[in-house]
Design a protein around this motif. Structure first.
Motif, PDB file in Angstrom:
ATOM      1  N   SER A   1       0.833  -1.208   0.000  1.00 50.98           N
ATOM      2  CA  SER A   1       0.000   0.000   0.000  1.00 50.98           C
ATOM      3  C   SER A   1       0.864   1.254   0.000  1.00 50.98           C
ATOM      4  CB  SER A   1      -0.918   0.016   1.223  1.00 50.98           C
ATOM      5  OG  SER A   1      -1.810  -1.053   1.187  1.00 50.98           O
ATOM      6  N   GLN A   2       1.918   1.246   0.796  1.00 48.75           N
ATOM      7  CA  GLN A   2       2.820   2.397   0.835  1.00 48.75           C
ATOM      8  C   GLN A   2       3.489   2.611  -0.522  1.00 48.75           C
ATOM      9  OE1 GLN A   2       3.125   4.581   3.213  1.00 48.75           O
ATOM     10  NE2 GLN A   2       4.714   5.766   2.201  1.00 48.75           N
ATOM     11  N   ALA A   3       3.922   1.522  -1.157  1.00 54.41           N
ATOM     12  CA  ALA A   3       4.539   1.639  -2.477  1.00 54.41           C
ATOM     13  C   ALA A   3       3.526   2.142  -3.502  1.00 54.41           C
ATOM     14  CB  ALA A   3       5.118   0.292  -2.909  1.00 54.41           C
ATOM     15  N   SER A   4       2.285   1.720  -3.380  1.00 52.48           N
ATOM     16  CA  SER A   4       1.253   2.174  -4.298  1.00 52.48           C
ATOM     17  C   SER A   4       0.970   3.662  -4.128  1.00 52.48           C
ATOM     18  CB  SER A   4      -0.022   1.366  -4.073  1.00 52.48           C
ATOM     19  OG  SER A   4      -1.060   1.831  -4.885  1.00 52.48           O
ATOM     20  N   ILE A   5       0.944   4.115  -2.888  1.00 51.06           N
ATOM     21  CA  ILE A   5       0.713   5.539  -2.628  1.00 51.06           C
ATOM     22  C   ILE A   5       1.840   6.382  -3.212  1.00 51.06           C
ATOM     23  CG2 ILE A   5       0.667   7.268  -0.782  1.00 51.06           C
ATOM     24  CD1 ILE A   5      -0.891   5.188   0.887  1.00 51.06           C
ATOM     25  N   GLN A   6       3.054   5.857  -3.145  1.00 55.31           N
ATOM     26  CA  GLN A   6       4.216   6.581  -3.676  1.00 55.31           C
ATOM     27  C   GLN A   6       4.371   6.406  -5.184  1.00 55.31           C
ATOM     28  OE1 GLN A   6       7.408   4.963  -1.346  1.00 55.31           O
ATOM     29  NE2 GLN A   6       7.044   6.367   0.358  1.00 55.31           N
ATOM     30  N   HIS A   7       3.508   5.598  -5.800  1.00 48.90           N
ATOM     31  CA  HIS A   7       3.565   5.332  -7.233  1.00 48.90           C
ATOM     32  C   HIS A   7       4.935   4.813  -7.655  1.00 48.90           C
ATOM     33  CE1 HIS A   7      -0.361   7.085  -7.895  1.00 48.90           C
ATOM     34  NE2 HIS A   7       0.007   8.116  -7.159  1.00 48.90           N
ATOM     35  N   ALA A   8       5.480   3.886  -6.865  1.00 50.33           N
ATOM     36  CA  ALA A   8       6.794   3.324  -7.163  1.00 50.33           C
ATOM     37  C   ALA A   8       6.839   1.873  -6.690  1.00 50.33           C
ATOM     38  CB  ALA A   8       7.879   4.121  -6.458  1.00 50.33           C
ATOM     39  N   ASP A   9       7.639   1.082  -7.392  1.00 56.85           N
ATOM     40  CA  ASP A   9       7.863  -0.283  -6.942  1.00 56.85           C
ATOM     41  C   ASP A   9       8.797  -0.267  -5.741  1.00 56.85           C
ATOM     42  OD1 ASP A   9       6.322  -1.259  -8.979  1.00 56.85           O
ATOM     43  OD2 ASP A   9       8.018  -1.737 -10.287  1.00 56.85           O
ATOM     44  N   LEU A  10       8.807  -1.372  -5.022  1.00 55.08           N
ATOM     45  CA  LEU A  10       9.745  -1.513  -3.916  1.00 55.08           C
ATOM     46  C   LEU A  10      11.163  -1.624  -4.457  1.00 55.08           C
ATOM     47  CD1 LEU A  10       7.870  -4.144  -1.720  1.00 55.08           C
ATOM     48  CD2 LEU A  10       8.109  -1.724  -1.266  1.00 55.08           C
ATOM     49  N   PRO A  11      12.170  -1.391  -3.609  1.00 46.98           N
ATOM     50  CA  PRO A  11      13.547  -1.641  -4.061  1.00 46.98           C
ATOM     51  C   PRO A  11      13.693  -3.109  -4.458  1.00 46.98           C
ATOM     52  CG  PRO A  11      13.523  -0.571  -1.903  1.00 46.98           C
ATOM     53  CD  PRO A  11      12.114  -0.870  -2.255  1.00 46.98           C
ATOM     54  N   LYS A  12      14.561  -3.375  -5.406  1.00 43.93           N
ATOM     55  CA  LYS A  12      14.692  -4.727  -5.935  1.00 43.93           C
ATOM     56  C   LYS A  12      15.054  -5.741  -4.848  1.00 43.93           C
ATOM     57  CE  LYS A  12      15.991  -7.083 -10.032  1.00 43.93           C
ATOM     58  NZ  LYS A  12      16.035  -6.856 -11.428  1.00 43.93           N
ATOM     59  N   SER A  13      15.714  -5.321  -3.798  1.00 46.16           N
ATOM     60  CA  SER A  13      16.077  -6.230  -2.709  1.00 46.16           C
ATOM     61  C   SER A  13      14.845  -6.679  -1.911  1.00 46.16           C
ATOM     62  CB  SER A  13      17.079  -5.561  -1.771  1.00 46.16           C
ATOM     63  OG  SER A  13      16.510  -4.397  -1.210  1.00 46.16           O
TER      64      SER A  13
ATOM     65  N   TRP B   1      11.803  -7.258  -3.387  1.00 48.28           N
ATOM     66  CA  TRP B   1      10.888  -8.006  -4.245  1.00 48.28           C
ATOM     67  C   TRP B   1      10.816  -9.447  -3.773  1.00 48.28           C
ATOM     68  CZ3 TRP B   1      12.085  -6.591 -10.040  1.00 48.28           C
ATOM     69  CH2 TRP B   1      11.851  -5.234 -10.242  1.00 48.28           C
ATOM     70  N   ILE B   2       9.672 -10.063  -3.977  1.00 48.81           N
ATOM     71  CA  ILE B   2       9.496 -11.484  -3.669  1.00 48.81           C
ATOM     72  C   ILE B   2      10.081 -12.288  -4.830  1.00 48.81           C
ATOM     73  CG2 ILE B   2       7.798 -13.318  -3.289  1.00 48.81           C
ATOM     74  CD1 ILE B   2       7.904 -11.428  -0.957  1.00 48.81           C
ATOM     75  N   THR B   3      10.962 -13.227  -4.514  1.00 50.17           N
ATOM     76  CA  THR B   3      11.542 -14.076  -5.553  1.00 50.17           C
ATOM     77  C   THR B   3      10.589 -15.246  -5.819  1.00 50.17           C
ATOM     78  OG1 THR B   3      12.728 -15.439  -3.960  1.00 50.17           O
ATOM     79  CG2 THR B   3      13.881 -13.490  -4.817  1.00 50.17           C
ATOM     80  N   PRO B   4      10.718 -15.886  -6.978  1.00 47.05           N
ATOM     81  CA  PRO B   4       9.858 -17.053  -7.249  1.00 47.05           C
ATOM     82  C   PRO B   4      10.025 -18.160  -6.202  1.00 47.05           C
ATOM     83  CG  PRO B   4      10.879 -16.293  -9.278  1.00 47.05           C
ATOM     84  CD  PRO B   4      11.487 -15.495  -8.163  1.00 47.05           C
ATOM     85  N   ALA B   5      11.190 -18.297  -5.618  1.00 45.24           N
ATOM     86  CA  ALA B   5      11.393 -19.324  -4.584  1.00 45.24           C
ATOM     87  C   ALA B   5      10.630 -18.975  -3.302  1.00 45.24           C
ATOM     88  CB  ALA B   5      12.877 -19.466  -4.278  1.00 45.24           C
ATOM     89  N   GLU B   6      10.472 -17.694  -3.004  1.00 44.15           N
ATOM     90  CA  GLU B   6       9.743 -17.263  -1.800  1.00 44.15           C
ATOM     91  C   GLU B   6       8.233 -17.264  -2.007  1.00 44.15           C
ATOM     92  OE1 GLU B   6      11.384 -13.382  -1.434  1.00 44.15           O
ATOM     93  OE2 GLU B   6      12.948 -14.010  -0.045  1.00 44.15           O
ATOM     94  N   ASP B   7       7.806 -17.252  -3.271  1.00 42.67           N
ATOM     95  CA  ASP B   7       6.385 -17.152  -3.586  1.00 42.67           C
ATOM     96  C   ASP B   7       5.729 -18.530  -3.508  1.00 42.67           C
ATOM     97  OD1 ASP B   7       3.948 -16.173  -4.314  1.00 42.67           O
ATOM     98  OD2 ASP B   7       4.468 -15.806  -6.414  1.00 42.67           O
ATOM     99  N   VAL B   8       5.526 -18.989  -2.284  1.00 46.52           N
ATOM    100  CA  VAL B   8       4.911 -20.300  -2.062  1.00 46.52           C
ATOM    101  C   VAL B   8       3.440 -20.104  -1.702  1.00 46.52           C
ATOM    102  CG1 VAL B   8       7.042 -21.437  -1.372  1.00 46.52           C
ATOM    103  CG2 VAL B   8       5.659 -20.298   0.344  1.00 46.52           C
TER     104      VAL B   8
END
Length: 129
Positions: free
Chosen positions: A79-91, A93-100
């Motif tokens: 929500s905070q990233a959406s309000i700022q109209h920006a993606d999170l820092p790349k560090s 981001w959820i990786t495919p291995a974490e996306d369970v």
């Protein structure tokens, strides 16, 4: 019973069983998951499930306290990233291995219990002759 959506019937097991088809579709699936953008916002796939459904509501109550906290944190951060109209820092981001799929097993057990409850509620008891 879920007819459509992320908890409905899936071709994924059949695709995973066929090695040639899996090799052909995996790059496209990875590209599509990256394009959808939920991982860039720090969300997992199960965070996208519609919470208003009764089976998902009951499944959310079965999460551990840590899973509930992590889910809430991911929503607040997105929500905070959406309000700022920006993606999170790349560090972040959820990786495919974490996306369970952390919520799907709970939803499936709720649906199984509901179907069992319906069977038992409609049971007709007859007297022995």
């Amino acid at each position: 019973m879920t007819a459509f959506g992320p908890l409905g019937p899936s071709l994924a097991p059949a695709i995973r069983a066929n090695r040639g088809l899996y090799k052909w579709l995996k790059p496209f699936a990875s590209w599509y998951a990256g394009l959808s953008g939920y991982r860039r916002m720090g969300l997992k796939y199960d965070d996208l499930l519609v919470e208003e459904r009764p089976d998902v509501q009951r499944a959310l109550n079965r999460l551990t306290e840590r899973e509930k906290y992590d889910r809430t944190f991911r929503f607040k951060r997105a929500s905070q990233a959406s309000i700022q109209h920006a993606d999170l820092p790349k560090s972040s981001w959820i990786t495919p291995a974490e996306d369970v799929r952390y919520l799907k097993p709970h939803v499936e057990s709720v649906v199984e219990e509901e179907t069992e409850r319906q069977v038992w509620d409609n049971l007709v008891v007859e007297r022995k002759k």
